[in-house]
Design an enzyme around this catalytic site. Structure first.
Site, short mmCIF file in Angstrom:
data_model
loop_
_atom_site.label_atom_id
_atom_site.label_comp_id
_atom_site.label_asym_id
_atom_site.label_seq_id
_atom_site.Cartn_x
_atom_site.Cartn_y
_atom_site.Cartn_z
N HIS A 51 0.85 -1.20 0.00
CA HIS A 51 0.00 0.00 0.00
C HIS A 51 0.89 1.25 0.00
CE1 HIS A 51 -3.41 2.47 1.86
NE2 HIS A 51 -2.35 3.20 2.12
N GLU A 52 1.89 1.27 0.89
CA GLU A 52 2.78 2.43 0.99
C GLU A 52 3.60 2.61 -0.30
OE1 GLU A 52 2.31 4.53 3.25
OE2 GLU A 52 1.04 3.25 4.47
N ASP A 154 -5.79 8.29 4.37
CA ASP A 154 -5.74 8.72 2.97
C ASP A 154 -7.01 9.47 2.58
OD1 ASP A 154 -3.26 7.55 2.60
OD2 ASP A 154 -4.15 5.61 2.16
ZN ZN Z 1 -2.18 5.16 2.56
#
Ligand code: ZN
Length: 224
Positions: A51-52, A154
């Site tokens: 994800h990062e 996010d």
């Molecule tokens: Zn994120």
């Protein structure tokens, strides 16, 4: 960043593991006493790491380098060198992370369904499928959790980017922070009623909103 150690360097980005993550692993090892429990946490954090990298690669597309990615017990953080210049760029960088988890979840759901289809003919190991299903569900949770429109999630950045298309950046940050803090108050109320974990999230979100406003003021002085 003192209590984290560098474990790898991928595409020029340092991957670090924070002490709190190691403590979490030790806790799960202690609590479950099984390799399965620890394996699940490791796979889950691999998904968080990917994800990062989603954020990092999207940022790189706009010429922004990522200093490092650190895994904490509560999740991962990619430290970008700077905030993208244009709101639509920030939008894409913020969306890229959860998008990785959408892809992982979709792929796992596809694989487990295909395998389940075969299973009627030949008996396959089901604990493995169970683990994959658990990882798929965790990725769906990661998507939903990250899309909560509150800093430092996010969703908060996505909201700010969308608002910044309509108004000055500082004002967009302030409004996104207020919405996030409103949600934090709701979380806290639900937390007192149902789950102490929500109180912790509420606290993180409330402080995160204040930090974000402070940071945007420091980075971009508003015109006189
Ligand atoms: Zn994120």
């Amino acid at each position: 960043m003192g209590s984290s150690l560098k474990v790898a360097s991928v595409f020029g980005i340092e991957v670090r593991i924070h002490l709190s993550f190691l403590l979490l692993l030790a806790f799960f090892w202690f609590q479950s006493g099984t390799f399965q429990g620890v394996l699940f946490i490791l796979i889950l954090f691999l998904c968080v790491l990917l994800h990062e990298f989603g954020h990092a690669f999207a940022a790189r597309a706009f010429g922004i380098k990522t200093r490092d990615i650190t895994l904490y017990a509560i999740g991962g953080v990619a430290r970008l060198n700077r905030i993208p210049d244009k709101p639509w760029q920030e939008l894409l960088v913020a969306v890229a992370g959860p998008l990785v988890n959408v892809v992982i979840a979709a792929a796992l759901i596809f694989v487990t369904h295909v395998t389940a289809g075969f299973q009627q003919f030949e008996q396959l190991e089901s604990p493995r499928i169970e683990l994959l299903e658990k990882v798929a569900r965790a990725n769906v949770f990661l998507v939903v959790f990250n899309l909560i429109p509150a800093f430092p999630m996010d969703g908060g950045r996505i909201l700010r980017a969308l608002l910044a298309m309509l108004m000055p950046y500082a004002r967009a940050t302030q409004i996104a922070a207020w919405i996030g803090q409103g949600l934090a108050v709701l979380f806290a109320i639900f937390g007192f009623l149902y789950s102490p974990l929500l109180i912790f999230i509420a606290f993180t979100v409330f402080v995160g909103a204040q930090q974000e406003v402070a940071m945007s003021r420091a980075n971009r002085p508003s015109p006189p």
